[in-house]
Structure formats: structure tokens, C-alpha cells
Design a protein around this motif. Structure first.
Motif, mmCIF file in Angstrom:
data_model
loop_
_atom_site.group_PDB
_atom_site.id
_atom_site.type_symbol
_atom_site.label_atom_id
_atom_site.label_comp_id
_atom_site.label_asym_id
_atom_site.label_seq_id
_atom_site.Cartn_x
_atom_site.Cartn_y
_atom_site.Cartn_z
ATOM 1 N N ASP A 329 -41.329 109.485 20.191
ATOM 2 C CA ASP A 329 -40.490 109.734 21.333
ATOM 3 C C ASP A 329 -39.076 109.863 20.557
ATOM 4 O O ASP A 329 -38.605 109.345 19.770
ATOM 5 C CB ASP A 329 -40.336 108.133 22.049
ATOM 6 N N ILE A 330 -38.280 110.914 21.241
ATOM 7 C CA ILE A 330 -37.000 111.232 20.622
ATOM 8 C C ILE A 330 -36.108 110.096 20.511
ATOM 9 O O ILE A 330 -35.059 110.018 19.621
ATOM 10 C CB ILE A 330 -36.333 112.451 21.325
ATOM 11 N N ARG A 331 -36.333 109.108 21.969
ATOM 12 C CA ARG A 331 -35.188 107.919 21.643
ATOM 13 C C ARG A 331 -35.591 107.015 20.572
ATOM 14 O O ARG A 331 -34.667 106.059 20.209
ATOM 15 C CB ARG A 331 -35.449 107.462 23.036
ATOM 16 N N PHE A 332 -36.949 107.030 20.005
ATOM 17 C CA PHE A 332 -37.101 106.434 18.926
ATOM 18 C C PHE A 332 -36.855 106.964 17.671
ATOM 19 O O PHE A 332 -36.021 106.468 16.901
ATOM 20 C CB PHE A 332 -38.588 106.261 18.908
ATOM 21 N N LEU A 333 -36.984 108.183 17.411
ATOM 22 C CA LEU A 333 -36.655 109.202 16.185
ATOM 23 C C LEU A 333 -35.227 109.109 15.741
ATOM 24 O O LEU A 333 -34.876 108.993 14.753
ATOM 25 C CB LEU A 333 -37.410 110.437 16.367
ATOM 26 N N SER A 334 -34.420 109.466 17.180
ATOM 27 C CA SER A 334 -33.231 109.390 16.792
ATOM 28 C C SER A 334 -32.390 108.111 16.550
ATOM 29 O O SER A 334 -31.057 108.294 16.134
ATOM 30 C CB SER A 334 -32.500 109.843 18.120
ATOM 31 N N GLN A 335 -33.113 106.994 16.206
ATOM 32 C CA GLN A 335 -32.339 105.894 15.722
ATOM 33 C C GLN A 335 -32.486 105.767 14.339
ATOM 34 O O GLN A 335 -31.956 104.794 13.735
ATOM 35 C CB GLN A 335 -33.240 104.626 16.293
ATOM 36 N N PHE A 336 -33.002 106.595 13.662
ATOM 37 C CA PHE A 336 -33.075 106.473 12.036
ATOM 38 C C PHE A 336 -32.266 107.462 11.394
ATOM 39 O O PHE A 336 -32.309 108.563 11.762
ATOM 40 C CB PHE A 336 -34.665 106.553 11.674
#
Ligand SMILES: [Zn+2]
Lengths: 336, 793
Positions: A329-336
Motif C-alpha cells: 500500500d502506497i500509504r505504507f510504503l511512503s512512510q519509510f
């Protein structure tokens, strides 16, 4: 030659300059090739030597003075011009900036790279093996007998009898030892597979295996190396403990726990109230494993360790559902 | 394994706090995963004596009891039938709380006022027994507050026993470890078995073993005249707290002794054993056998069977048969205590899918020296609980084994561990777990291994024992003595690092997908049967059909991932994945290949207040690949594609040195629909192996030219049939002075018009207008020679 009144004349012309265009015109009329000073300099040539020197000096002084006056004035008008221009192009600096596009690495990759960096700095080389393994490399050679429960179809994906999706990266140990003589100092990162799919298990996940084999490798060295790793990975003040455990391919075997990062050792749901989190398994290479690869277990010793990359990432980043890694999920990936 | 500390305390004196004990067991390798504190879940319950029981005048199944609490006499209406006068019972007085939310009130039951209630064990949360009122031992004085009694308190340790430590699958086994920790010696239960009567077991029952490898020890004992009944509270409580269910006194004793000593036992109805004989056989061929749960089980060659004169009566170590099981009518009982081959039991248990507490212990290997003692212990308890007469003597076959001995030196120990453990400490450590030194020399010693330690076979096993008793925390942290050798990155790592760096810099998010996909994906992508991507590797036992085979291409999982995000409101995505694909090769071989996959959709940014970003098109994905290839020192070309899943107006094959290294383009919209995607997706998939082979990362300085560049612009009309790449290549080939050819405009009115900028550069001198003009003429001449190209004035 009469130079009296020259300075006053220039002064009165300069004081009448009202804008940058005037300035340019006056500058030409005074300093230009056919300007005021040019006349005087022509006249100087007619004077005899002594007079010429004195008059020349006086003219040069007035010329320098005029240069400075006009220079100051030019700067003054330029400043006014710039202010006007800046005023005209005034922007709202609070409007959002234009950010360049940039991508991000998956948190598993970030964690994997961090692990590899630490062990590479300790002299471990990266080794690899296939994802589809024979039962021999995945089990037998690692001292896991054919009736061991880990070999059930409930735990292991089978391609066909004798061929499995590797359940750990440990087969790389065997492949490396078969291919080279000691000393061996490797880490083996890669995907591994087990028949599980829930909040704490995915059918594929990642492991890093480590192996060091040489003369006189001791259990205390294993403790030393893994302590360095953990303190680099989780911070120098991280409490850790080595606890006796069981793996078929190491002996003695040790589970390594770190102080729970959630509750700081006070006990919580994540650490099941123990204050500790299991972080990796390790131990001294079992003599049977050495016999299996034809190493002389009287001559050499070694240690091995293995860790789950997702688990370390979950602890480091506070992720509570392992499946998040694979939804992408891009909302997950963008957190790192 | 669940271990009640109250029980443990029988074999070893627990003089430390349960938490401390748990910690020390954990640091010994017996991880305590849970620590359950049992505290009374009730208040206001006191012990009382029943002084009188009368029938309830208005209800047949109720009685009216008088209870003496030592201070007063209370009337209580009760529905249970197991009570009699003089029984000591728990009385929940008015105001007592039972469990979370039940408060006992004073109430009328069918016209008679009840001052409280009598409680069952379940109502007090002690066991699951709700069959009647909890009858307290006579030793409890009336008026005692029940919550203060020891029966209401305990701590249960949940010990995770390592798979190689079958010897710890009993309370006594754990007690042995605890004794070593606390520097005590675990004591076996003390009892005297009283046997009566004239007969001897040897005269009443026969025993034969056909294969002592399958069963090296078997003990049979007899007890006659027993009566089945519930077990006493103390036994039921221990069984319950250990995680099993009490059944009746006979079954409970077999379970109790198994939990206590680790020896599984089996009880036969002696009268039902044909010819009063037991034979231990190894099955030859297949047959069916009905076990006591009334299921017909298929038996196979190799299963160990317990037979009587007519056939099987039990599958050894796993389950008894219906034909010989204990029933309410059983009077005389034969008890089996035996050692079965762990491998046989494991194979049979696995095949039958039965993992019982008994088979689990047999599989791990039990203590062969304890078989006889456990039988006596069970006989003693059965006699205590079920009455009857224990028949003297027993039938036994025991093929004794040599005890194992291991020679080990002190330098073996300290050399491997990196320690300086003294000889005394080594001896003490080993002795504390019953490993005794039988012979010593100046370098080391011979140690004998007790038969219950199936995990100890060589020196490393002994070192492990010493290390865990010494304590891992007392082993120092050291640095290896070998020289630290810096490790170079491999070529593969350098390439992958550059690729990741490139993807990050160009706005791609890395994704990671499972290595499996579905056969349906191959069909969806219209992959023909002769294409290698249809030679998938299937998984025999997949989690689901969607993950049924190893993937042969990356793009289906990447598309799923795009669909997942598009469905959740994302519109603009740039994804990249590095992963493996797998192919079935001839002769049963399997090949693995690393691939790179790129996918973009939407546009660079959804909006900007300055300008609108154009939607991605083919040239964005093509440019991504071209840029990457340049970064890796690979020269690549595009060619017409035959990929069946690409939109042929906007797709291309990527070629490196004439070899197909991948493809790029828009996925056909009808395929996207199968993945529930409605917007155009541009993708590319590349073979990493070819890039790795052809790439060149050598960095070499080339002098910067000292002379100025010149540029000339050209415009041509170009037929649609002529690829622009031909023009570019043609111009580049004209002179080494032409260093770059770019396209800066293209539009279409009646014909396609293309404008190009050509840069001229010499390393030797400044190019004169004359030379450039000559080259310009040459360019125009060469190009207009081609059919379909004319100069635009
Ligand atoms: Zn915690």
C-alpha cells in the motif's frame, strides 16, 4: 591651459542627473572618447614638459573624482531599479514549493541493507542460493531428519517429493561449505517460505543467515559478534540476553532476545509480559553438519545465526501486522 | 507443558518466587512462556458441615439442608444429589461473589428461604466439574474462609519444552531441572505397593514380544475387583491444571502418572483379553482396526500392535481398541507400561493423524529405566482410588542396553565456549543433571549418560549441558582471533545498488510481492503454450489457488498491487520490483532468474498550481529503461514486439546486442480489466542476468573538449513508415564530428514533420562555418536519399 572651474562644471552637470538615462548621457559627455576630459588631454600635448606634468596630475585627480561620483550615482540608480524590479515580481513565498520526484525503498530492503552493512563491516561476505531447494540441502544436511515435524506438508511447501521451497536460508551454509574450504565468513539474505498466512505469518518472508567457520571460533565470539550487531541495529543501550535453545544444526544453541522496545522491559502484550523480544537464533555449528559437508570437525569450529528480516523491521518501525509488507500500500510504503 | 508449582513442590522444595523460577528455567533453555497465577475468583465462601438434609416440600429435585458453619446454623436449598449428612461443603453466604458478576442473595426457592448456596468446583472456578457439590476434605475446619485455603491458590508454569528434551515432558522431569538450578536433588514419590492374594500375574497372563527393537521393554501388571468412580479432588485439580480432563479414577491414574513421570500407560479390561495374553507385534501388510473412539483406523506394515490371542487390542503407544477398553463393568484390569521405538510411533501417529499426549512422549523417547517404577506407581494409585486387589508379581520383558559413555577433555569444553570453567565446576554441573563421571585422566573424563537423555550422544551435547548450567550470561563476549578481511561488493551487488539508486532518484517506489501467482495469470496474459512463461513450477500444497504456482513473470503481481492501490484512491503510481521468476526445465530441472519490473500509471503529480503534468505515455516507460541502461553501461535498442499482452500500438521489445532482454509498453486494456484496472498502465520487465552480463560500470575519464561546439537545426517531412531512429542513426554515422542528434519538435499536419538539432564538435580545432556547412549539406543529401523523407524548407 585653464582647468579652474572644471570641477565645478562637472559637479553642476552631475547634480542635475535625474535618472539612469541622464547618467549614461552625462557619463559619455564627461568621460567618453569625445568627452570633456578628452579635450583637456589633447590640450596637454601642446604644453611643455614641466607644465604638462603638473596639469596632467591635476586633471587626473579631477577625473578620478568624477569617476567615483558617477560610479556612486550609477550604483544608486541601479539599486532603485532593482528595488522596482523586485517589487514588480513579488511572490507569495508561502505557496508550496516544487519538490523533485523521489522514490523509496521497501522497508524490508531498508532493513536487509542495514543488516548487510553491519555484517559486511565485520568481514562477512554475501552469499546466495536458490529459492527452490532439495530436501537434502534444506533438511538432511542440516541434521533435520526425515521424520522431523518441520518437514510436514503443513509447514513446508513441496514442489515434488524431494524438492521444496526453502524454509530458511540455512541451506546456503551447506552450499557454501561444499564449495570452499575454511575459513568461511558469509551472510546469506533471501526469501524463504512456510505454509502460514495470518497476522504474524506470511507464506513468504525474508531471512538473513550468517556463518563463520575457522580454527578456534568460539561461542564467546558468537556472543561478541551478535552483541555488536544488535547494538548497532537497535542502539548501544539495548539490553540483550543469550538464552539456551534448540536447533538441529547448532549446538550449543542460543536464542537472542532484546529488551522489549515497546514497554522497555516492563512487560506488555507484544513481549507476552516477559520484557524481552526474540530477535534471532544462533549457535555453534553442529558437528554432524561439518561431517555432512566433509569438514574435519576436530580441526575447525564455527557459529551460525539466522534472523527474520520482517520481524526486525516490525520491531524497528513498530509495525504490528506482517502482511502490511506485502500489500504494498502506497500509504505504507511512503512512510519509510 | 503446564506445570503447577504446587505439584512440582512434591519433588523439590521451591523456595523462590514463581517469577524467579520462571526466569531461571528460561535461562536454562526451558522457556517459560506463561505464568498463570490461580487466585480465588470468589469471596464470601466458607466451609460448613451438613447437619441435616430434608426433601423440599414443593419440589422433587431440591433438598433443604442445614449447614453448620461453626458459628451458626443456616438453611440452604440445594439441587445437587451427591451430598450427605456430615459432608464438609463450601457455602457461599449471602453477599458472596462467585466469578465476575454473580452475587449470592437471600432468596426464596419454591417457598423456602435459602441463606446462600452450596457450590460446585466449577462454580468456584477450581475445575470444570459441575456434576455436584464440591465435597471438601474433612481436614478443613467449618467456618474456614475458602479463599484463604491453599486449594484456591497455585501458579502454573507454561514451559516450552525443546523438541529434543522429551525427558522434560513430566512434572518430575521439570523437577530434575529445577533441582539442578536450586542445587537440590529431585525426589521420586515415596509409596509402598501392597499386593495380596495367592495368585501371581505370571500365572494369569502371558507376554511375548516379537521384535525387541520395536519394543525393548514391556511390563504387565494386574489389579482385580476395582470399581470405577470419579477421582478425588486433588488429583482432578492437578490433571485439570496440567491441561487435561479428568474422566474416571482408572483413566485419571494413567494420565496422572504420565504427567507425573512421563511414562504413558494403557489399561486393558483383563477379562476381554482373549487367551489372557499380550503379544507385541509389528504389523505386516494392511488391515483395519477399530480404536476406542469407534473409528476404523488403517494399519500398515511397520505399525507396532498390541495383540491378544485373537488379534490387535491396541495400536501401541497411540490408542487402545474398542474391543479391550475399560468400561463401567470392568472389574479386573491389566496395565501396560512399555517403551516403544520412537521412530515407529512417530510414523504411525503421523499417518493416522493422531497426536496424543502419549504418542508425543513415546515419539520423543521416554525413560526405559522408569517403565517398571511407573507401573508400580500406577498400581498403587489405582488401589488407593478404585480399591481392588493388586495381583502379586508381573510379566516383564526387558532387553537392557549398554549405557552410553562419552569421553571429553576440558580443552574441548573451554576451547569451544571461550571460557575458563574449572574442573570442579564442570563436574558439579554435570552431576546436578545426573551425568556422572566414571573415569578421569589429566585432560578429561568419561561421563555416563542416563537413559532418559535421548539428546546426548557426543561431546558437543555434553558441552551444551555445561554451557547452559554455567549460564550463557557468564560466557564472555569476545572478538574472533582471525584477521578481519574487508569484503568487496560482488558485481551483482554493485549492479543492484545502482539500479536501486536509479529507481529512487527517478521516483519509483519499491514493492515486494510473493514469488507465487496463479495459472490463471498465465492465461490472462495470453502466454502461448510454447512460451517459456507457460512452463510454470506448481506447488504441491499451495495456500490457495491464487498462489498455486511459482511465478514465471513479474507483471501480474505488480498489476494486482497497482489495482490494490488504485482501488484505495491512489491515481498516480510508479512501482518497481526486483524479484525472481521460476521455470520448469526439461529432465525435471528448475531454473531461477532475477527480473526487474517497472510500472507507471497516471502522471507525475496529480496537480500543481504552476502547471499541469502530462499523463504518462509510452515514452515515459521507454525513457526509464533507456536511462537505466545508460547508467549501467548497456546499449539497448527497441524493436517491434510480439508480446501478446501488450497494446501493439504502444509496445516494444527491449534488445541488448540482438538478444531480447525484456519488453516495455502499455498493457492491453482487456487484460487490465481482468485485474479491475481502468486506467492505462505502462510497464516494462527486464532480465537482470542479461544486463549483468552486458553491463559495464568501468569509470574512465575522457578529456573535455577545448573547442566550442556548433549546432544546426534541420526539419524534414518523414513518412509514418520510416522510424525516426533510422534518421538519427544515419546522421550519427556521417561523421565522428557529429556528437549528438536530438529531436526537438514533431507535429503532424498533412505529413509528419520532425525537427532535429545536430551538435558538431571537434577535439582538434574550432570547426569553421565552411566545414559545418559541408556536413550540413551531407546530412540533407544522405537523408533525402531515403524514400519517404524530404527537407522541409
Ligand atoms: Zn513489552
Amino acid at each position: 591651459m585653464d582647468i579652474s572651474g572644471l570641477k565645478e562644471k562637472i559637479d553642476s552637470e552631475v547634480s542635475r542627473i535625474g535618472n539612469i538615462e541622464d547618467l549614461k548621457r552625462v557619463k559619455v559627455s564627461i568621460l567618453g572618447r569625445k568627452g570633456l576630459f578628452a579635450d583637456y588631454i589633447d590640450q596637454l600635448k601642446t604644453l611643455d614638459k614641466d607644465l604638462r606634468r603638473d596639469a596632467g596630475k591635476a586633471i587626473n585627480e579631477i577625473k578620478s573624482w568624477a569617476d567615483v561620483r558617477l560610479g556612486e550615482l550609477e550604483k544608486h540608480f541601479n539599486d532603485i531599479e532593482r528595488q522596482k524590479r523586485e517589487q514588480a515580481s513579488l511572490i507569495d513565498i508561502t505557496m508550496p514549493g516544487t519538490t523533485p520526484v523521489f522514490g523509496k525503498k521497501h522497508p524490508i530492503t531498508l532493513t536487509l541493507e542495514e543488516i548487510i552493512r553491519i555484517f559486511a563491516s565485520l568481514g562477512f561476505a554475501v552469499a546466495e542460493g536458490p529459492d527452490i531447494e532439495t530436501e537434502f540441502y534444506n533438511f538432511e544436511s542440516l541434521n533435520i531428519p526425515s521424520d522431523h515435524p518441520a518437514r510436514d506438508m503443513q509447514d513446508t511447501f513441496y514442489i515434488r517429493p524431494g524438492v521444496v521451497l526453502r524454509t530458511h536460508t540455512s541451506p546456503v551454509q551447506i552450499r557454501t561449505m561444499e564449495a570452499q574450504l575454511p575459513p568461511v565468513k558469509i551472510i546469506a539474505p533471501g526469501s524463504v517460505y512456510r505454509c502460514d498466512n495470518d497476522i504474524s505469518h506470511t507464506p513468504m518472508f525474508h531471512q538473513v543467515e550468517g556463518l563463520m567457520v575457522d580454527k578456534n571460533v568460539r561461542f564467546s565470539d558468537l556472543k561478541g559478534i551478535l552483541s555488536i550487531f544488535i547494538h548497532d541495529m537497535f542502539g548501544p543501550d539495548t539490553p540483550l540476553r543469550f538464552r539456551p535453545s534448540y536447533f538441529p544444526f547448532t549446538e550449543p544453541s542460543a536464542e537472542v532476545d532484546i529488551g522489549c522496545v515497546i514497554c522497555r522491559g516492563q512487560g506488555c502484550r507484544v513481549c507476552k509480559d516477559t520484557g524481552w523480544l526474540e530477535i534471532l537464533g544462533s549457535g555453534m555449528v553442529h558437528p554432524q553438519v561439518f561431517r555432512n559437508v566433509g569438514y574435519d570437525q576436530e580441526e575447525i569450529t564455527g557459529f551460525a545465526f539466522g534472523m527474520g528480516v520482517e520481524r526486525i523491521a516490525m520491531i524497528k518501525f513498530g509495525i504490528d501486522d506482517i502482511r502490511q509488507f506485502y500489500y504494498n500500500d502506497i500509504r505504507f510504503l511512503s512512510q519509510f | 507443558m503446564k506445570v503447577p508449582i504446587e505439584w512440582l513442590n512434591e519433588f523439590v522444595v521451591i523456595d523462590i518466587e514463581p517469577e524467579d523460577l520462571a526466569k531461571r528455567l528460561t535461562m536454562r533453555g526451558l522457556e517459560v512462556e506463561g505464568l498463570e497465577k490461580l487466585a480465588p475468583r470468589f469471596s464470601g465462601v466458607i466451609a460448613g458441615t451438613i447437619t441435616r438434609i430434608d426433601a423440599h416440600p414443593n419440589a422433587d429435585n431440591l433438598s433443604v439442608c442445614s449447614i453448620n458453619t461453626g458459628r451458626e446454623e443456616l438453611t440452604v436449598v440445594c439441587g445437587a444429589s451427591n451430598i450427605s449428612v456430615n459432608d464438609r461443603v463450601p457455602l457461599a453466604t449471602v453477599g458472596a461473589a462467585l466469578g465476575q458478576d454473580f452475587v449470592v442473595g437471600r432468596r426464596k426457592v419454591r417457598g423456602i428461604e435459602s441463606f446462600g448456596m452450596l457450590c460446585s468446583e466449577k462454580e468456584l472456578g477450581l475445575t470444570d466439574d459441575h456434576s455436584g457439590i464440591f465435597i471438601l476434605p474433612d481436614t478443613v475446619t467449618p467456618g474456614s474462609v475458602l479463599a484463604d485455603l491453599s486449594i484456591a491458590h497455585d501458579t502454573v508454569l507454561d514451559v516450552s519444552v525443546p523438541p529434543n528434551r522429551g525427558d522434560c515432558l513430566s512434572v518430575f522431569g521439570i523437577a530434575r531441572e529445577v533441582a539442578s538450578i536450586l542445587r537440590q536433588k529431585a525426589k521420586l514419590p515415596n509409596f509402598t505397593l501392597q499386593a495380596y492374594g495367592d495368585g501371581r500375574a505370571e500365572d494369569e497372563i502371558d507376554l511375548a514380544i516379537h521384535d525387541t527393537n520395536a519394543c525393548p521393554r514391556y511390563v504387565l501388571k494386574l489389579i482385580k475387583g476395582i470399581s470405577l468412580a470419579p477421582s478425588p479432588f486433588w488429583m482432578r485439580r492437578r490433571i485439570t491444571r496440567s491441561g487435561m480432563r479428568p474422566i474416571n479414577n482408572i483413566v485419571d491414574v494413567t494420565n496422572y502418572v504420565m504427567l507425573e513421570l512421563g511414562q504413558p500407560l494403557h489399561a486393558f479390561d483383563f477379562e476381554r483379553l482373549t487367551e489372557s495374553r499380550i503379544e507385541v507385534k509389528v504389523a505386516q501388510g494392511s488391515s483395519n482396526f477399530r480404536t476406542l473412539d469407534s473409528i476404523d483406523r488403517p494399519l500398515e506394515t511397520g505399525d507396532i500392535l498390541i495383540c491378544d490371542g485373537s488379534g490387535p487390542v491396541a495400536v501401541a503407544g497411540i490408542m487402545g481398541g474398542e474391543n479391550s477398553e475399560i468400561t463401567g463393568a470392568t472389574k479386573n484390569m491389566a496395565l501396560e507400561s512399555a517403551y516403544f521405538n520412537p521412530f515407529s510411533i512417530r510414523a504411525t501417529a503421523r499417518r493416522l493423524g493422531i497426536r496424543s499426549e502419549a504418542s508425543l512422549r513415546f515419539e520423543k523417547g521416554i525413560d526405559i529405566d522408569n517403565v517398571g517404577y511407573a507401573a508400580e506407581r500406577a498400581m498403587y494409585l489405582m488401589h488407593e482410588l478404585a480399591g481392588g486387589t493388586v495381583v502379586k508379581g508381573q510379566r516383564e520383558i526387558f532387553e537392557k542396553r549398554e549405557s552410553r559413555t562419552i569421553y571429553i577433555t576440558y580443552s574441548n569444553i573451554n576451547g569451544l565456549l571461550g571460557t575458563h570453567i574449572s574442573r570442579d565446576a564442570v563436574t558439579r554441573a554435570l552431576r546436578s543433571i545426573d551425568l556422572h563421571i566414571t573415569k578421569e585422566d589429566e585432560n578429561g573424563f568419561i561421563v555416563s549418560v542416563p537413559n532418559f537423555r535421548h539428546d546426548i550422544g557426543e561431546t558437543a551435547d555434553i558441552i551444551e549441558e555445561i554451557s547452559r548450567i554455567h549460564g550463557f550470561e557468564h560466557i564472555p563476549d569476545t572478538s574472533p582471533v582471525s584477521v578481519l578481511k574487508p569484503q568487496k561488493l560482488t558485481r551483482k551487488e554493485r549492479f543492484l545498488n545502482l539500479i536501486k539508486e536509479y529507481c529512487l532518484g527517478t521516483g519509483f517506489y519499491e514493492i515486494i510481492n510473493f514469488s507465487f501467482f496463479s495459472v490463471k495469470d498465465i492465461e490472462n496474459f495470453l502466454i502461448p503454450g510454447d512460451d517459456e512463461r507457460s512452463r510454470y513450477v506448481p506447488i504441491m500444497n499451495p495456500i490457495s489457488r491464487d498462489w498455486g504456482v511459482m511465478r514465471t513473470m513479474m507483471i501480474p503481481s505488480v498489476l494486482r498491487c497497482m489495482a490494490y492501490n488504485l482501488n484505495r484512491g491512489a491515481k498516480n503510481l510508479r512501482f518497481f520490483e526486483k524479484g525472481k521468476v521460476f521455470f520448469r526445465e526439461s529432465a525435471g530441472g528448475i531454473s531461477e532468474r532475477t527480473m526487474l519490473c517497472f510500472a507507471i500509471t497516471g502522471r507525475q503529480k496529480e496537480y500543481s498550481w504552476k502547471e499541469r503534468h502530462p499523463d504518462y505515455d509510452f515514452f515515459d516507460i521507454k525513457g526509464t529503461i533507456e536511462g537505466l541502461m545508460e547508467r549501467l553501461g548497456v546499449s539497448c535498442q527497441v524493436g517491434a514486439t510480439t508480446e501478446p499482452f501488450l497494446d501493439h500500438g504502444r509496445g516494444a521489445d527491449i534488445m541488448i546486442d540482438g538478444i531480447k532482454a525484456g519488453w516495455a509498453g502499455a498493457i492491453r486494456d482487456d487484460i487490465l480489466q481482468l485485474y479491475e484496472i481502468e486506467q492505462t498502465i505502462y510497464c516494462a520487465e527486464l532480465r537482470f542476468d542479461i544486463i549483468l552480463e552486458k553491463g559495464n560500470l568501468t569509470l574512465q575519464y575522457k578529456p573535455i573538449p577545448r573547442y566550442p561546439q556548433s549546432t544546426r537545426d534541420f526539419s524534414f517531412y518523414v513518412d509514418d513508415g520510416v522510424p525516426i531512429a533510422i534518421l538519427v542513426e544515419k546522421i550519427k554515422g556521417i561523421s565522428p564530428l557529429i556528437v549528438s542528434v536530438g529531436i526537438f519538435d514533431m507535429f503532424r499536419k498533412e505529413m509528419r514533420s520532425v525537427s532535429m538539432r545536430v551538435v558538431f564538435q571537434s577535439y582538434e580545432d574550432t570547426l569553421t562555418d565552411e566545414r559545418i556547412n559541408a556536413l550540413q549539406e551531407q546530412i540533407i543529401g544522405e537523408l533525402t536519399k531515403i524514400d519517404g523523407i524530404s527537407l522541409r524548407a
